[in-house]
Design a protein around this motif. Structure first.
Motif, PDB file in Angstrom:
ATOM      1  N   LEU A 124      33.519 -33.267  78.914  1.00 40.72           N
ATOM      2  CA  LEU A 124      32.514 -34.121  79.544  1.00 40.72           C
ATOM      3  C   LEU A 124      31.138 -33.550  79.254  1.00 40.72           C
ATOM      4  O   LEU A 124      30.956 -32.329  79.232  1.00 40.72           O
ATOM      5  N   GLU A 125      30.181 -34.432  79.016  1.00 38.26           N
ATOM      6  CA  GLU A 125      28.786 -33.995  79.036  1.00 38.26           C
ATOM      7  C   GLU A 125      28.198 -34.506  80.334  1.00 38.26           C
ATOM      8  O   GLU A 125      28.102 -35.723  80.560  1.00 38.26           O
ATOM      9  N   MET A 126      27.850 -33.582  81.195  1.00 38.37           N
ATOM     10  CA  MET A 126      27.410 -33.893  82.547  1.00 38.37           C
ATOM     11  C   MET A 126      25.900 -33.718  82.646  1.00 38.37           C
ATOM     12  O   MET A 126      25.350 -32.678  82.256  1.00 38.37           O
ATOM     13  N   LEU A 127      25.219 -34.733  83.136  1.00 35.94           N
ATOM     14  CA  LEU A 127      23.783 -34.655  83.381  1.00 35.94           C
ATOM     15  C   LEU A 127      23.540 -34.734  84.878  1.00 35.94           C
ATOM     16  O   LEU A 127      24.197 -35.518  85.590  1.00 35.94           O
ATOM     17  N   TRP A 128      22.641 -33.897  85.364  1.00 41.15           N
ATOM     18  CA  TRP A 128      22.292 -33.902  86.779  1.00 41.15           C
ATOM     19  C   TRP A 128      20.798 -33.637  86.907  1.00 41.15           C
ATOM     20  O   TRP A 128      20.144 -33.214  85.938  1.00 41.15           O
ATOM     21  N   PRO A 129      20.223 -33.896  88.062  1.00 37.10           N
ATOM     22  CA  PRO A 129      18.776 -33.680  88.220  1.00 37.10           C
ATOM     23  C   PRO A 129      18.379 -32.252  87.875  1.00 37.10           C
ATOM     24  O   PRO A 129      18.850 -31.292  88.480  1.00 37.10           O
ATOM     25  N   GLY A 130      17.568 -32.128  86.840  1.00 37.09           N
ATOM     26  CA  GLY A 130      17.079 -30.819  86.444  1.00 37.09           C
ATOM     27  C   GLY A 130      17.954 -30.056  85.485  1.00 37.09           C
ATOM     28  O   GLY A 130      17.675 -28.892  85.165  1.00 37.09           O
ATOM     29  N   GLY A 131      19.033 -30.680  84.976  1.00 41.38           N
ATOM     30  CA  GLY A 131      19.879 -29.929  84.062  1.00 41.38           C
ATOM     31  C   GLY A 131      21.013 -30.747  83.476  1.00 41.38           C
ATOM     32  O   GLY A 131      21.189 -31.925  83.771  1.00 41.38           O
ATOM     33  N   ALA A 132      21.788 -30.105  82.607  1.00 38.58           N
ATOM     34  CA  ALA A 132      22.921 -30.758  81.956  1.00 38.58           C
ATOM     35  C   ALA A 132      23.847 -29.669  81.426  1.00 38.58           C
ATOM     36  O   ALA A 132      23.467 -28.502  81.261  1.00 38.58           O
ATOM     37  N   GLY A 133      25.087 -30.053  81.151  1.00 39.06           N
ATOM     38  CA  GLY A 133      26.028 -29.094  80.592  1.00 39.06           C
ATOM     39  C   GLY A 133      27.348 -29.743  80.257  1.00 39.06           C
ATOM     40  O   GLY A 133      27.693 -30.806  80.785  1.00 39.06           O
ATOM     41  N   GLU A 134      28.089 -29.108  79.338  1.00 37.90           N
ATOM     42  CA  GLU A 134      29.427 -29.577  79.012  1.00 37.90           C
ATOM     43  C   GLU A 134      30.420 -29.013  80.013  1.00 37.90           C
ATOM     44  O   GLU A 134      30.286 -27.879  80.481  1.00 37.90           O
ATOM     45  N   ARG A 135      31.435 -29.819  80.321  1.00 37.69           N
ATOM     46  CA  ARG A 135      32.419 -29.424  81.317  1.00 37.69           C
ATOM     47  C   ARG A 135      33.826 -29.858  80.881  1.00 37.69           C
ATOM     48  O   ARG A 135      34.007 -30.921  80.267  1.00 37.69           O
ATOM     49  N   ILE A 136      34.819 -29.032  81.207  1.00 39.80           N
ATOM     50  CA  ILE A 136      36.223 -29.443  81.096  1.00 39.80           C
ATOM     51  C   ILE A 136      36.540 -30.262  82.339  1.00 39.80           C
ATOM     52  O   ILE A 136      36.230 -29.828  83.453  1.00 39.80           O
ATOM     53  N   PRO A 137      37.122 -31.455  82.223  1.00 39.62           N
ATOM     54  CA  PRO A 137      37.414 -32.268  83.404  1.00 39.62           C
ATOM     55  C   PRO A 137      38.227 -31.498  84.443  1.00 39.62           C
ATOM     56  O   PRO A 137      39.131 -30.737  84.108  1.00 39.62           O
ATOM     57  N   ALA A 138      37.888 -31.697  85.701  1.00 42.46           N
ATOM     58  CA  ALA A 138      38.518 -30.941  86.785  1.00 42.46           C
ATOM     59  C   ALA A 138      40.006 -31.240  86.913  1.00 42.46           C
ATOM     60  O   ALA A 138      40.786 -30.369  87.296  1.00 42.46           O
ATOM     61  N   TRP A 139      40.413 -32.471  86.606  1.00 42.53           N
ATOM     62  CA  TRP A 139      41.800 -32.879  86.822  1.00 42.53           C
ATOM     63  C   TRP A 139      42.602 -32.908  85.513  1.00 42.53           C
ATOM     64  O   TRP A 139      43.712 -33.442  85.483  1.00 42.53           O
ATOM     65  N   THR A 140      42.069 -32.342  84.455  1.00 44.95           N
ATOM     66  CA  THR A 140      42.770 -32.424  83.178  1.00 44.95           C
ATOM     67  C   THR A 140      44.111 -31.702  83.231  1.00 44.95           C
ATOM     68  O   THR A 140      44.257 -30.671  83.893  1.00 44.95           O
ATOM     69  N   ARG A 141      45.090 -32.246  82.505  1.00 43.56           N
ATOM     70  CA  ARG A 141      46.441 -31.682  82.505  1.00 43.56           C
ATOM     71  C   ARG A 141      46.735 -30.848  81.260  1.00 43.56           C
ATOM     72  O   ARG A 141      47.820 -30.291  81.130  1.00 43.56           O
ATOM     73  N   ARG A 142      45.773 -30.782  80.356  1.00 41.51           N
ATOM     74  CA  ARG A 142      46.008 -30.038  79.119  1.00 41.51           C
ATOM     75  C   ARG A 142      44.696 -29.450  78.641  1.00 41.51           C
ATOM     76  O   ARG A 142      43.701 -30.167  78.447  1.00 41.51           O
ATOM     77  N   VAL A 143      44.683 -28.133  78.486  1.00 41.33           N
ATOM     78  CA  VAL A 143      43.514 -27.414  78.006  1.00 41.33           C
ATOM     79  C   VAL A 143      43.968 -26.471  76.907  1.00 41.33           C
ATOM     80  O   VAL A 143      44.992 -25.802  77.031  1.00 41.33           O
ATOM     81  N   VAL A 144      43.210 -26.422  75.812  1.00 40.27           N
ATOM     82  CA  VAL A 144      43.574 -25.557  74.691  1.00 40.27           C
ATOM     83  C   VAL A 144      42.349 -24.776  74.237  1.00 40.27           C
ATOM     84  O   VAL A 144      41.209 -25.171  74.483  1.00 40.27           O
ATOM     85  N   SER A 145      42.596 -23.669  73.554  1.00 35.59           N
ATOM     86  CA  SER A 145      41.498 -22.863  73.028  1.00 35.59           C
ATOM     87  C   SER A 145      40.735 -23.645  71.973  1.00 35.59           C
ATOM     88  O   SER A 145      41.331 -24.328  71.137  1.00 35.59           O
ATOM     89  N   ALA A 146      39.421 -23.531  72.019  1.00 42.57           N
ATOM     90  CA  ALA A 146      38.595 -24.149  70.990  1.00 42.57           C
ATOM     91  C   ALA A 146      38.700 -23.342  69.704  1.00 42.57           C
ATOM     92  O   ALA A 146      39.314 -22.278  69.654  1.00 42.57           O
ATOM     93  N   SER A 147      38.084 -23.830  68.648  1.00 40.03           N
ATOM     94  CA  SER A 147      38.237 -23.211  67.332  1.00 40.03           C
ATOM     95  C   SER A 147      37.737 -21.773  67.307  1.00 40.03           C
ATOM     96  O   SER A 147      38.241 -20.943  66.546  1.00 40.03           O
TER      97      SER A 147
END
Length: 715
Positions: A124-147
């Protein structure tokens, strides 16, 4: 079913009169449990409704439903959210923008089937007042190492559904709560649950109850360090190579550590980032399901080491600052920081956090068919001081301002939900404080755990072995520490778990044998230090199991005296896997003493099952002799006699016993177990009556040995 607060309170007070001065405090917590349950479900019969509330995993996250992809996330502080990944060239695009669908911060996007593919990586690319950042979804069922292997991505996971083959041994009752249509009680969100079979069914057929009527003998294990070669083991390797060992050793349940995804391997799994994703370093979700399935086929229950006491501080991979705020899932200010663990502390007073954590409990039961949970860090949860630098010396310590009542409410609700979903599920509390009521049902005024760990037992063994010469061991003190527990709560004892072998510490046998463990463990080699360690290793385990409350735990490999300690790869050890593995070749070598220790442990667990040793009876002390270092007690119609003296054996030693004839069922000094064969196992021991009609056995008791006698006939 409605929760009766007054009846629960009365049950609690009737069970423990020492709680009466704290009646108002207990009533307040019970009222909070009831009012929170009603608030979450919107129903008076919240006990029945709670499993439906705990279904957020079927609403949030990424799902493929009715020929389309649908993704939802809760992020109240976000101003914009985008999906980005392989499908977007990792660019932010308007067509992947989520829409805010509720005032409390639920976001949603629907995509056609061909937009995402199985195996696509995304964030996810999350934007909020005063900032932004990439995030792994909180409810995701599968996460893997990036390259770059230093970070993680979520992964689209939509395989052919796993076909379960075996029914769980914990499924004597199975829930019909998993319906095709079920309301999810989260603000402004409704979604049907996917079709799935409840416990007790395999391939549409109701399966015969196979609930194990044997003692709860738990084998604590870690998938990654279960292999022998340096590296990280896998679910498949564990299923193929380790499960058969556990079954052969006689253990009836496995307790798996580090299941949920955690960025730092050396955290031992206790710094969780993705609560709904099994760690990809061990394999795929289907490979974990196959492990659980095969364990069930062997009659072995599977428990998960569940970490709801805190969360990792990582922001991209974890929940911290997820939507740009530090307080979305966690407490504000200092209370949201765990200073000892360098992690974040959940705010258990928020309905959304309760929804997340309760759904997490149900998810692991729904998706992976876990039979229960060991809740980690319960003491840290239920006290605002986390139990740090605190001695619990009286009931006043459990009912002061340091108690986190919201955490107790969460634990009670979690236990109610888990047991409503599967009445035979097992929940275990890792609580060192001794909080009264942790192991009592909620409708009896407690917090609902089935068992609590007797954490003082291993601490006492370390104190004896490390700091006290053998000749100064107090038999009375030992008996007290082995049996000091609340009789109204079931407990699980152990001589050592993973905690006692972490880096900087040692296993019991390594502490007793020292450097000789590397070159003096050959059978037939005479070494008095090794002989002492081997003898005490067997005695410690036997007396710990025989005096346990309702269960017994062993950490992987300790049953055969695995040497050295546990140390995961980290900067301080040059990222070495040398101590993050199990050296199975030691127990497989018939020329080494490890195989003899394993054989003893196997016969010990077999005896415990055969005699139903932990079926509710309490060990009855028959005799203590401080000068001779002898303890004798009776349990389940068995007589246990231990001579802990270093060098003095006793002949014709008188032990009180029920009248009858006895034979030896287990002898720690048997040569098969690395002993000296000083007992004649063929001898039948008859009780002798004195002039005032007391009955005694007259025994030969070799130094540093324990013997179990079983009665042949009754007079």
């Amino acid at each position: 079913m409605e929760f009766d607060v007054k009846r629960s309170l009365q049950n609690r007070l009737d069970n423990d009169f020492l709680l009466r001065p704290f009646e108002s405090h207990i009533l307040n917590i019970l009222d909070k449990i009831d009012s929170t349950g009603k608030k979450l479900t919107g129903k008076n019969n919240w006990v029945d409704s709670l499993p439906d509330f705990a279904s957020g995993h079927e609403y949030f996250g990424l799902h493929f439903r009715d020929g389309r992809w649908i993704f939802r996330e809760w992020a109240p502080n976000a101003s914009e959210i985008y999906l980005k990944g392989d499908f977007s060239g990792w660019n932010r695009e308007k067509r992947f923008a989520l829409s805010r669908i509720s005032q409390n911060g639920i976001w949603e996007i629907e995509l056609p089937e061909n937009m995402l593919n199985h195996g696509d990586h995304y964030r996810l690319e999350m934007l909020w007042p005063g900032g932004a950042g990439e995030r792994i979804p909180a409810w995701t069922r599968r996460v893997v190492s990036a390259s770059d292997s230093m970070s993680f991505n979520a992964e689209v996971w939509n395989p052919v559904p796993y076909e379960w083959k075996n029914i769980s041994p914990s499924a004597s009752h199975f829930s019909s709560l998993l319906k095709n249509e079920s309301e999810i009680s989260f603000p402004n969100s409704h979604s049907p649950l996917v079709d799935r079979e409840p416990w007790g069914k395999v391939n549409g057929q109701v399966t015969e109850n196979k609930l194990l009527k044997t003692p709860l003998l738990i084998y604590e294990c870690h998938i990654g360090m279960a292999q022998e070669a340096p590296g990280i083991g896998t679910f498949t390797q564990f299923r193929q190579n380790i499960l058969p060992r556990i079954k052969d050793a006689g253990y009836k349940a496995i307790q798996i550590m580090a299941v949920a995804e955690h960025p730092y391997y050396a955290s031992f799994g206790y710094q969780v980032s993705s609560f709904f994703a099994c760690s990809s370093r061990f394999g795929t979700p289907e490979e974990l399901k196959a492990l659980v399935d095969d364990a069930h086929g062997m009659g072995i229950m599977v428990f998960m080491d569940l970490v709801h006491s805190h969360a990792v501080k990582n922001e991209v991979e974890g929940l911290s600052c997820f939507d740009g705020s530090l307080w979305q899932y966690f407490h504000k200010g200092e209370r949201g920081e765990h200073r000892a663990w360098d992690s974040r502390c959940f705010d258990y007073g928020k309905p959304e956090v309760l929804h997340f954590l309760l759904s997490n409990c149900r998810f692991w039961m729904d998706e992976y068919r876990f039979d229960g949970f060991r809740f980690d860090g319960v003491t840290s949860m239920i006290f605002k001081h986390h139990g740090l630098d605190k001695s619990f010396t009286g009931y006043e310590d459990y009912f002061d301002q340091s108690v986190d009542e919201e955490a107790l409410v969460y634990l009670a609700l979690a236990n109610v939900m888990i047991h409503k979903l599967n009445p035979d599920a097992v929940t275990i509390a890792e609580d060192v404080s001794g909080m009264p009521g942790i192991g009592i049902a909620v409708d009896n005024g407690g917090f609902g755990f089935d068992y609590r760990y007797a954490m003082g037992v291993p601490d006492h063994w370390i104190k004896l072995v490390k700091d006290t010469p053998d000749e100064e061991w107090s038999m009375g003190s030992l008996w007290h520490h082995l049996t000091d527990r609340r009789h109204d709560e079931k407990s699980i004892s152990y001589a050592e778990s993973h905690d006692q072998a972490m880096v900087g510490d040692q296993t019991l046998i390594h502490r007793m044998i020292g450097h000789r463990i590397y070159n003096s463990m050959s059978q037939g080699m005479v070494d008095i230090v090794v002989s002492r360690g081997i003898a005490l290793h067997k005695m410690i385990r036997l007396i710990t199991l025989a005096t346990a409350g309702s269960g017994y735990l062993n950490f992987m490999g300790n049953e055969f005296g695995h040497p050295e300690w546990i140390d995961f790869p980290r900067e301080g050890n040059g990222w070495s896997y040398h101590h993050a593995r199990r050296m199975w070749h030691l127990v497989d070598d018939p020329m080494l003493c490890y195989s003899q220790l394993a054989e003893f442990d196997k016969d010990m667990t077999e005896l415990a099952c055969k005699e139903r040793l932990l079926d509710g009876s309490f060990p009855y002390l028959l005799h203590i002799d401080e000068s001779a270092k002898i303890i004798a007690f009776m349990r389940a119609d068995l007589v246990f006699v231990f001579n802990f003296h270093a060098d003095i054996s006793k002949s014709d030693y008188m032990i009180p016993a029920s009248p009858g004839s006895y034979t030896i069922a287990l002898d720690t000094d048997n040569g098969l177990y690395g002993g000296f064969n000083r007992q004649d196992s063929a001898v039948i021991h008859h009780t002798i009556t004195d002039k005032i009609h007391r009955h005694h056995l007259f025994m030969y008791l070799p130094a540093r040995s324990g013997v179990v006698l079983t009665r042949l006939k009754r007079l």
